[in-house]
Design a protein around this motif. Structure first.
Motif, PDB file in Angstrom:
ATOM      1  N   UNK A  43       0.805  -1.094   0.027  1.00 45.73           N
ATOM      2  CA  UNK A  43      -0.036   0.059   0.094  1.00 45.73           C
ATOM      3  C   UNK A  43       0.867   1.257  -0.125  1.00 45.73           C
ATOM      4  N   UNK A  44       1.820   1.336   0.948  1.00 45.38           N
ATOM      5  CA  UNK A  44       2.758   2.428   0.944  1.00 45.38           C
ATOM      6  C   UNK A  44       3.452   2.773  -0.332  1.00 45.38           C
ATOM      7  N   UNK A  45       4.057   1.610  -0.877  1.00 51.26           N
ATOM      8  CA  UNK A  45       4.881   1.502  -2.345  1.00 51.26           C
ATOM      9  C   UNK A  45       3.757   2.204  -3.431  1.00 51.26           C
ATOM     10  N   UNK A  46       2.562   1.466  -3.548  1.00 50.65           N
ATOM     11  CA  UNK A  46       1.930   2.294  -4.469  1.00 50.65           C
ATOM     12  C   UNK A  46       1.400   3.538  -4.374  1.00 50.65           C
ATOM     13  N   UNK A  47       0.832   3.837  -2.907  1.00 47.81           N
ATOM     14  CA  UNK A  47       0.785   5.236  -2.834  1.00 47.81           C
ATOM     15  C   UNK A  47       1.496   6.173  -3.084  1.00 47.81           C
ATOM     16  N   UNK A  48       2.960   5.855  -2.664  1.00 42.71           N
ATOM     17  CA  UNK A  48       4.201   6.762  -2.911  1.00 42.71           C
ATOM     18  C   UNK A  48       4.128   6.908  -4.572  1.00 42.71           C
ATOM     19  N   UNK A  49       4.031   5.767  -5.404  1.00 44.87           N
ATOM     20  CA  UNK A  49       4.108   5.813  -6.825  1.00 44.87           C
ATOM     21  C   UNK A  49       2.875   7.064  -7.241  1.00 44.87           C
ATOM     22  N   UNK A  50       1.688   6.828  -6.681  1.00 42.91           N
ATOM     23  CA  UNK A  50       0.652   7.559  -7.153  1.00 42.91           C
ATOM     24  C   UNK A  50       0.908   9.044  -7.013  1.00 42.91           C
ATOM     25  N   UNK A  51       1.541   9.377  -5.690  1.00 44.31           N
ATOM     26  CA  UNK A  51       1.538  10.807  -5.245  1.00 44.31           C
ATOM     27  C   UNK A  51       2.622  11.366  -6.150  1.00 44.31           C
ATOM     28  N   UNK A  52       3.831  10.682  -6.274  1.00 42.29           N
ATOM     29  CA  UNK A  52       4.928  11.170  -6.924  1.00 42.29           C
ATOM     30  C   UNK A  52       5.094  11.130  -8.501  1.00 42.29           C
ATOM     31  N   UNK A  53       4.399  10.243  -9.093  1.00 41.89           N
ATOM     32  CA  UNK A  53       4.233  10.096 -10.577  1.00 41.89           C
ATOM     33  C   UNK A  53       2.868  10.835 -11.086  1.00 41.89           C
ATOM     34  N   UNK A  54       1.959   9.996 -10.635  1.00 43.04           N
ATOM     35  CA  UNK A  54       0.612  10.175 -11.324  1.00 43.04           C
ATOM     36  C   UNK A  54      -0.041  11.485 -10.495  1.00 43.04           C
TER      37      UNK A  54
ATOM     38  N   UNK B   2       1.383  13.883  -9.144  1.00 47.33           N
ATOM     39  CA  UNK B   2       1.880  15.204  -9.581  1.00 47.33           C
ATOM     40  C   UNK B   2       2.565  15.917  -8.367  1.00 47.33           C
ATOM     41  N   UNK B   3       2.476  15.083  -7.141  1.00 44.42           N
ATOM     42  CA  UNK B   3       3.292  15.654  -6.061  1.00 44.42           C
ATOM     43  C   UNK B   3       4.723  15.647  -5.994  1.00 44.42           C
ATOM     44  N   UNK B   4       5.427  16.242  -6.363  1.00 41.98           N
ATOM     45  CA  UNK B   4       7.017  16.031  -6.914  1.00 41.98           C
ATOM     46  C   UNK B   4       7.908  16.546  -5.669  1.00 41.98           C
ATOM     47  N   UNK B   5       7.670  15.986  -4.526  1.00 40.99           N
ATOM     48  CA  UNK B   5       8.331  16.319  -3.421  1.00 40.99           C
ATOM     49  C   UNK B   5       8.732  15.012  -2.609  1.00 40.99           C
ATOM     50  N   UNK B   6       9.673  14.178  -3.180  1.00 41.64           N
ATOM     51  CA  UNK B   6      10.014  12.913  -2.341  1.00 41.64           C
ATOM     52  C   UNK B   6      10.670  13.157  -1.142  1.00 41.64           C
ATOM     53  N   UNK B   7      11.603  14.163  -1.037  1.00 40.57           N
ATOM     54  CA  UNK B   7      12.110  14.400   0.375  1.00 40.57           C
ATOM     55  C   UNK B   7      11.130  14.916   1.440  1.00 40.57           C
ATOM     56  N   UNK B   8      10.165  15.772   1.005  1.00 41.96           N
ATOM     57  CA  UNK B   8       9.103  16.127   1.955  1.00 41.96           C
ATOM     58  C   UNK B   8       8.250  14.815   2.298  1.00 41.96           C
ATOM     59  N   UNK B   9       7.877  14.038   1.398  1.00 44.42           N
ATOM     60  CA  UNK B   9       7.197  12.966   1.705  1.00 44.42           C
ATOM     61  C   UNK B   9       8.012  11.930   2.708  1.00 44.42           C
TER      62      UNK B   9
END
Length: 306
Positions: free
Chosen positions: A22-33, A35-42
């Motif tokens: 779940x966390x893997x897929x949600x990370x992918x959705x947020x960062x790639x699909x 448009x939340x382009x802040x991996x360090x803040x995440x």
């Protein structure tokens, strides 16, 4: 009683799978699909949640006894592990911006290779020649998968390799730095101390490398309030990954955990392909399968060498 224990274990494993995938897929959705382009803040959000929920679980709910840090030297060792842990999580999140989950799982399966390398050079720990031989299909599988990956991105691949290497390095360093009986911490107590230190590392990194992320996040929330729910839920899931991993380790054998871990990666690949519909190739899937076979052989060789 045995029946109840069986269902309890099944529930734990299911929760472990659900939180990890779940966390893997949600990370992918947020960062790639999304448009939340802040991996360090995440990652910062994850570590804040882990800090708060670890404190609640250990100090308030007393799920496990509180273990006290006994010296500044021990705290420095924990800080070192926290820095490596941060590097692993941030690199993994960055890679999800550029690569499909299926490919990151293939690269992540090479963790035993990096663990063996770091154990050899850092901990001066030698394995039997057969154990090293099983790492050949692990690496060869990723090489094949990389060549057959339609969505291959070099920077994303480097970040994913970095995340995998850092994860292995943390494992090796943990065995070295916290090896004495007086310094050993269970995974929940280790997270209790590592997460706040990680927050201290990540705050300046976020401010320097992801300018105005708070303002942009607020602007996103005005357009779609669901982003707040996504971040909160995603951060809580990040803690559940660590909690369920501890509980599954406690209630199953090491061998069972290895088998479940290998299967978890395959399940994550299938689910991610179904959800995100990223293109795959027969060559890529063959490479991933070869890597998984190598990991299974490596685990078997390690078990026999003991």
């Amino acid at each position: 009683m045995n029946r109840s224990l069986k269902w309890f274990t099944i529930g734990l494993v299911s929760a472990w799978y659900a939180s990890n995938i779940g966390v893997l897929l949600l990370n992918k959705y947020l960062l790639s699909n999304y448009g939340f382009k802040y991996p360090i803040f995440l990652t910062l959000c994850h570590m804040i949640a882990c800090s708060l929920l670890s404190y609640a679980a250990i100090v308030w709910m007393k799920l496990v006894p509180l273990q006290i840090v006994k010296s500044r030297v021990q705290l420095l060792k924990i800080a070192t592990l926290s820095f490596v842990f941060c590097a692993s999580v941030v690199s993994g999140n960055v890679s999800l911006r550029y690569l499909p989950v299926s490919f990151t799982q293939a690269v992540g399966a090479t963790t035993p290779f990096f663990t063996a390398v770091f154990a050899y050079f850092v901990a001066v720990k030698r394995e039997a020649w057969l154990t090293y031989a099983t790492l050949i299909p692990v690496v060869a599988g990723v090489v094949i998968a990389s060549g057959g990956e339609p969505s291959f991105h070099l920077f994303g691949f480097i970040m994913c390799l970095g995340a995998t290497a850092a994860r292995a390095l943390k494992s090796v360093l943990q065995g070295i730095l916290l090896s004495s009986e007086g310094e050993k911490l269970n995974s929940m107590n280790l997270l209790l101390y590592m997460a706040p230190i990680a927050v201290l590392f990540l705050i300046p990194a976020t401010l320097l490398m992801e300018e105005n992320m708070v303002g942009i996040t607020i602007a996103l929330a005005r357009d779609d309030i669901k982003i707040i729910f996504y971040l909160l839920f995603n951060s809580a899931l990040a803690y559940c990954v660590n909690l369920t991993n501890f509980l599954v380790t406690k209630h199953t054998s090491a061998l069972t955990l290895q088998v479940l871990g290998n299967a978890k990666g395959a399940v994550a690949v299938v689910i991610s392909i179904l959800i995100f519909k990223n293109p795959i190739s027969a060559t890529g899937m063959m490479g991933y399968l070869l890597t998984v076979i190598g990991v299974v052989l490596y685990s078997e060789a390690k078990k026999r060498s003991k």
